[in-house]
Scaffold this motif. Structure first.
Motif, short mmCIF file in Angstrom:
data_model
loop_
_atom_site.label_atom_id
_atom_site.label_comp_id
_atom_site.label_asym_id
_atom_site.label_seq_id
_atom_site.Cartn_x
_atom_site.Cartn_y
_atom_site.Cartn_z
N ILE A 4 0.92 -1.20 -0.04
CA ILE A 4 -0.09 -0.04 0.03
C ILE A 4 0.96 1.28 -0.16
O ILE A 4 1.64 1.38 0.81
CB ILE A 4 -0.85 0.01 1.29
CG1 ILE A 4 -1.65 -1.42 1.32
CG2 ILE A 4 -1.77 1.37 1.32
CD1 ILE A 4 -2.56 -1.29 0.18
N GLY A 5 0.83 1.97 -0.73
CA GLY A 5 1.50 3.36 -0.91
C GLY A 5 2.56 3.31 -1.98
O GLY A 5 3.53 4.16 -2.15
N VAL A 659 -6.53 7.18 1.49
CA VAL A 659 -5.44 6.26 1.62
C VAL A 659 -5.07 5.86 0.03
O VAL A 659 -6.03 5.50 -0.57
CB VAL A 659 -5.53 5.01 2.34
CG1 VAL A 659 -4.30 4.09 1.98
CG2 VAL A 659 -5.52 5.37 3.79
N VAL A 660 -3.90 6.27 -0.65
CA VAL A 660 -3.77 5.88 -1.91
C VAL A 660 -2.78 4.72 -2.13
O VAL A 660 -1.69 4.39 -1.54
CB VAL A 660 -2.85 7.12 -2.50
CG1 VAL A 660 -2.17 6.64 -3.96
CG2 VAL A 660 -3.70 8.32 -2.63
N ASN A 662 -1.50 3.00 -4.80
CA ASN A 662 -0.55 3.18 -5.99
C ASN A 662 -0.27 4.72 -6.48
O ASN A 662 -1.11 5.08 -7.33
CB ASN A 662 -0.66 2.31 -6.99
CG ASN A 662 0.60 2.31 -8.21
OD1 ASN A 662 1.30 3.17 -8.44
ND2 ASN A 662 0.99 1.13 -8.42
N PRO A 663 0.67 5.52 -5.92
CA PRO A 663 0.59 7.04 -6.11
C PRO A 663 1.03 7.35 -7.60
O PRO A 663 0.68 8.41 -8.25
CB PRO A 663 1.95 7.44 -5.23
CG PRO A 663 2.18 6.31 -4.12
CD PRO A 663 1.64 5.05 -4.92
N GLU A 717 -0.92 15.93 -2.32
CA GLU A 717 -2.05 15.37 -1.56
C GLU A 717 -1.82 15.32 -0.15
O GLU A 717 -0.76 15.65 0.53
CB GLU A 717 -1.65 13.78 -2.07
CG GLU A 717 -2.03 13.41 -3.41
CD GLU A 717 -1.78 11.77 -3.31
OE1 GLU A 717 -1.58 11.19 -2.47
OE2 GLU A 717 -1.81 11.41 -4.60
N VAL A 719 -3.89 13.59 3.12
CA VAL A 719 -4.61 12.24 3.46
C VAL A 719 -5.54 12.37 4.78
O VAL A 719 -4.92 12.45 5.63
CB VAL A 719 -3.48 11.03 3.55
CG1 VAL A 719 -4.18 9.78 4.02
CG2 VAL A 719 -2.42 11.02 2.44
#
Length: 777
Positions: A4-5, A659-660, A662-663, A717, A719
């Motif tokens: 994640i991320g 929550v991202v 894949n940036p 961004e 969050v």
């Protein structure tokens, strides 16, 4: 959560870049017939006759039909229409928009099918064209009426004329507008746009054994298409399989069922052969779906200090000759008309009106860009009236972080946010104070005028309220995993991002996870991909399915050991019995392919458990509340008042998607949506002539932004996680279409010191505004 991320490269790109990915037009089924439609050359007419005799004589033609030649075509309409009139598969009685299909020809090549389509003879009695929704409400011609019905039959349009849907959001503000110290009133026009995806609409239908049907379509909602086809064809949906191959973009306009799709399926059954229709660009520009298209009237009331008191928005939206799903989009404008502000009274009236133009559909943002544009342009006009900095005016009225969850006057519950933080971040990155200083210097000393524009937004992601999505994770005996999801990729990078989610929950290498989607034969249920819902809803469903898989594996292993589930732990893809270094399941080493790990942590891999005990799969259907991403966009422009040209010097987008995963993918979505936002504000307009016929027939007639037109873009961004899903993601991918148009218009108006210029900001429009207000050098 190892992945994640992480900005992982998209695993689908090699096939797309090398041509191995197959689109509908690339599929090769023996005996396939190609379709071409004979389309109306006029926008509105009574149909006196359609003669296909000459078409049947063309070389290579397998058949040509109007509704009269295929009675079962005439008896059917497109499922999913919203109110009258129903959308026929081939026009009967009346033509309601230019390019409406009147006949269809099938031949062994597309060129021969087109020759046959051109040979069809039409006898049409023209009727008045009414393309403006305001004029259509006053028009005597009732576009929805059935001219073939008996005189005593009631009008399909009823007492509302050409108005097919009307709804209000919030409550009227009473006498607030009459007593408020400051009231700003304005009118805006959101032009019609063409959702110009790289690949236009396409469908291939092939009859199967036992009367079944397989359909390949460039689409966003394979299960919805399957169900619509089953309804239209009178078939059991289990006999229809819909597969979405590699798709070259969609932007919302491929989430519907169109007449051409049903015609192709019907003819495949009728002829017993595969039948394909691939829309060409001229067809798409003449008769394909449109986006946007609203007339807006607004009022904003405030105190002398700029505190908002009431906001009113009246929307009149033309939805084309048939309402279909286009009548839903303006309702989203009404629902999201509150923006980022805690305005006490908000009232929106939305009216959808039939016009003699191609039907509208969802287009990237779908109602939210329209809402943000009306509000953000009006906030800037209020700042101008008050002599207040537009950034300070926004800060003064934002919903505060301590007010979440926040129920808006239009009935939406905003989940989380810090709207001032994104604005401050965007202004700092843009160098707001320096731009203001340079602007003042040029106004004093001379030079091309520059301006800075701000737009904040809150959008809705996740699709309709209470809509769900399917996710499934299966462990295989070879140690790999299959993730099935009801979402459908049209270029968003699902195969990568969904694998990141599943691999993170299972704590395994991402290379072990294979994602399957876009096939009703492989995935039992799916809702759709639109409204920025794939990761928020589909990703959350996969997250829960992966967690359920681990729980099921722990229970199964505990049963083998005669232990309680709590005695079995899970880490790194392995099941562990307490702290023991002994094999967790007796005899596991005797199972083929089930050797134990010899490292410091011993355990049974999930694949080994499957090899010993049989299939292991967990299915989940998840329906979280809608989420509300938000952001602030800043545009800096320079104007050449002698030429009317707008040079965008800088764009800054500060967005919050929760929550991202894949940036890199999200940034790509941001760049793409910003490009489309620039297209709307500077270049694009589906112009309709006085005769009701669209001007554009090729991309020489319809300007799209290219890579060379993109200014420097800064993507930032914040969050604030979505509190209603285990992943914490909100929708991403539509922000640029929402925030960029009002930001750029605000910047140009700021540079020229004018109240308003309608989109698109063509050189002619900007030059005229500069000339009227004495801004020319």
């Amino acid at each position: 959560m190892r992945y994640i991320g992480m900005p992982l490269a998209r695993r689908e790109d090699p096939d797309l870049l090398t041509g191995r990915a197959r689109r509908v037009a690339d599929l090769d089924l023996p005996g396939t017939l190609e379709l071409a439609f004979t389309r109306s050359p006029v926008p509105h007419a009574l149909i006196r006759g359609v003669d296909v005799a000459a078409a049947l004589k063309e070389e290579g033609v397998a058949g040509a039909w109007s509704a009269a030649e295929l009675p079962y075509l005439a008896a059917r309409a497109v499922p999913g229409a919203r109110d009258a009139p129903p959308w026929p598969l081939l026009a009967t009685g009346r033509v309601r928009y230019p390019g409406e299909a009147l006949a269809v020809s099938a031949a062994d090549t597309r060129a021969r099918a087109e020759d046959a389509a051109e040979a069809v003879r039409l006898d049409l009695e023209p009727l008045p064209a009414v393309c403006d929704p305001m004029a259509a409400q006053e028009a005597a011609a009732l576009i929805g009426d059935d001219p073939m019905a008996a005189e005593e039959a009631p009008s399909l349009s009823g007492d509302r004329g050409n108005v097919v849907a009307e709804r209000t959001f919030g409550e009227p503000a009473g006498d607030v507008f009459a007593t408020a110290p400051v009231v700003v009133e304005a009118a805006y026009h959101e032009q019609l746009l063409l959702p110009t995806s790289l690949e236009a609409r396409a469908v291939l239908a092939g009859p199967g054994d036992g009367g079944g049907l397989t359909v390949w379509a460039s689409h966003q909602a394979q299960h919805r298409l399957r169900d619509s086809l089953a309804e239209a064809l009178g078939m059991d949906r289990e006999r229809i399989r819909v597969i979405v191959p590699a798709t070259g973009g969609a932007f919302g306009a491929k989430s519907q069922t169109y007449p051409e799709y049903v015609v192709a399926a019907l003819l495949a059954i009728h002829l017993g052969r595969p039948v394909r229709w691939c829309e060409d660009r001229a067809e798409a520009m003449l008769a394909g779906p449109r986006g946007r298209g609203q007339n807006q009237r607004v009022r904003l009331a405030a105190d002398d200090d700029g505190t908002f008191l009431a906001y009113e928005l009246l929307v009149d939206a033309g939805v084309g000759g048939y309402p279909h799903t286009g009548a839903l989009v303006p309702m989203m404008t009404g629902a999201m008309s509150t923006g980022a502000y805690r305005t006490p009274h908000v009232h929106t009236r939305v009216r959808c009106v039939l016009t003699t133009s191609a039907p509208t559909a969802s287009y990237r943002g779908a109602g939210r860009p329209e809402a943000a544009y009306a509000l953000e342009r009006t906030v800037d006009r209020l700042a101008r009236r008050l002599g207040m900095d537009p950034a300070e005016l926004r800060r003064r009225n934002f919903v505060r972080p301590d007010q979440f969850p926040y129920l808006t006057p239009t009935g939406r519950t905003y989940d989380s946010g810090d709207y001032a933080a994104t604005l401050d971040q965007a202004l700092a990155a843009a160098g707001y104070d320096d731009i203001r200083a340079e602007q003042a210097r040029r106004r004093q000393e001379g030079g091309p005028p520059i301006g800075v524009g701000i737009a904040t937004y809150v959008e809705r992601s996740g699709g309709p309220q209470d809509s769900d999505e399917f996710g499934s994770v299966e462990a295989c005996a070879d140690g790999t995993f299959i993730a099935r999801v009801g979402s459908t990729s049209t270029g968003q990078g699902h195969l990568t991002a969904f694998a990141q989610v599943v691999a993170s929950v299972l704590d395994v290498d991402i290379g072990l996870v294979r994602v399957v989607e876009g096939d009703t034969g492989e995935v039992p249920y799916g809702f759709a991909t639109f409204g920025s819902r794939s990761m928020q809803v589909g990703g959350a469903a996969l997250w829960r399915a992966a967690e359920s898989l681990v729980a099921a594996a722990r229970r199964r292993c505990a049963g083998l050991l005669g232990l309680q589930e709590d005695d079995i732990s899970y880490t790194g893809g392995r099941l562990l019995a307490g702290a023991s270094s002994e094999p967790p399941c007796p005899g596991a080493g005797d199972v083929p392919g089930a050797g134990l790990d010899t490292g410091p942590i011993t355990g049974l891999r999930l694949g080994e458990l499957v090899a010993r005990t049989g299939p292991l799969r967990a299915d989940e259907t998840f329906a979280p509340p809608q989420a509300f991403p938000y952001g602030a966009h800043v545009a800096v422009v320079e104007i050449d008042p002698d030429l009317g040209t707008v040079r965008v010097l800088r764009l800054v987008a500060a967005d919050d998607y929760g929550v991202v995963v894949n940036p890199m993918i999200v940034d790509g979505q941001g760049q793409g949506s910003i490009a489309q936002g620039l297209g709307q504000v500077l270049y694009e307009q589906a112009v309709i002539g006085a005769d009701g016929i669209p001007y554009a027939r090729s991309l020489l007639d319809y300007l799209l932004p290219t890579a060379a037109d993109m200014p420097p873009v800064t993507l930032l961004e914040t969050v604030t996680p979505n509190p209603n899903t285990p992943l914490g993601a909100k929708g991403a991918g539509e922000a640029g279409c929402i925030g960029i148009p009002p930001a750029v218009v605000n910047a140009v108006c700021d540079a020229l010191d004018v109240d308003h210029i309608d989109m698109p900001l063509t050189p002619a429009a900007v030059w005229a505004a500069a000339a009227r207000h004495g801004s020319r050098a």
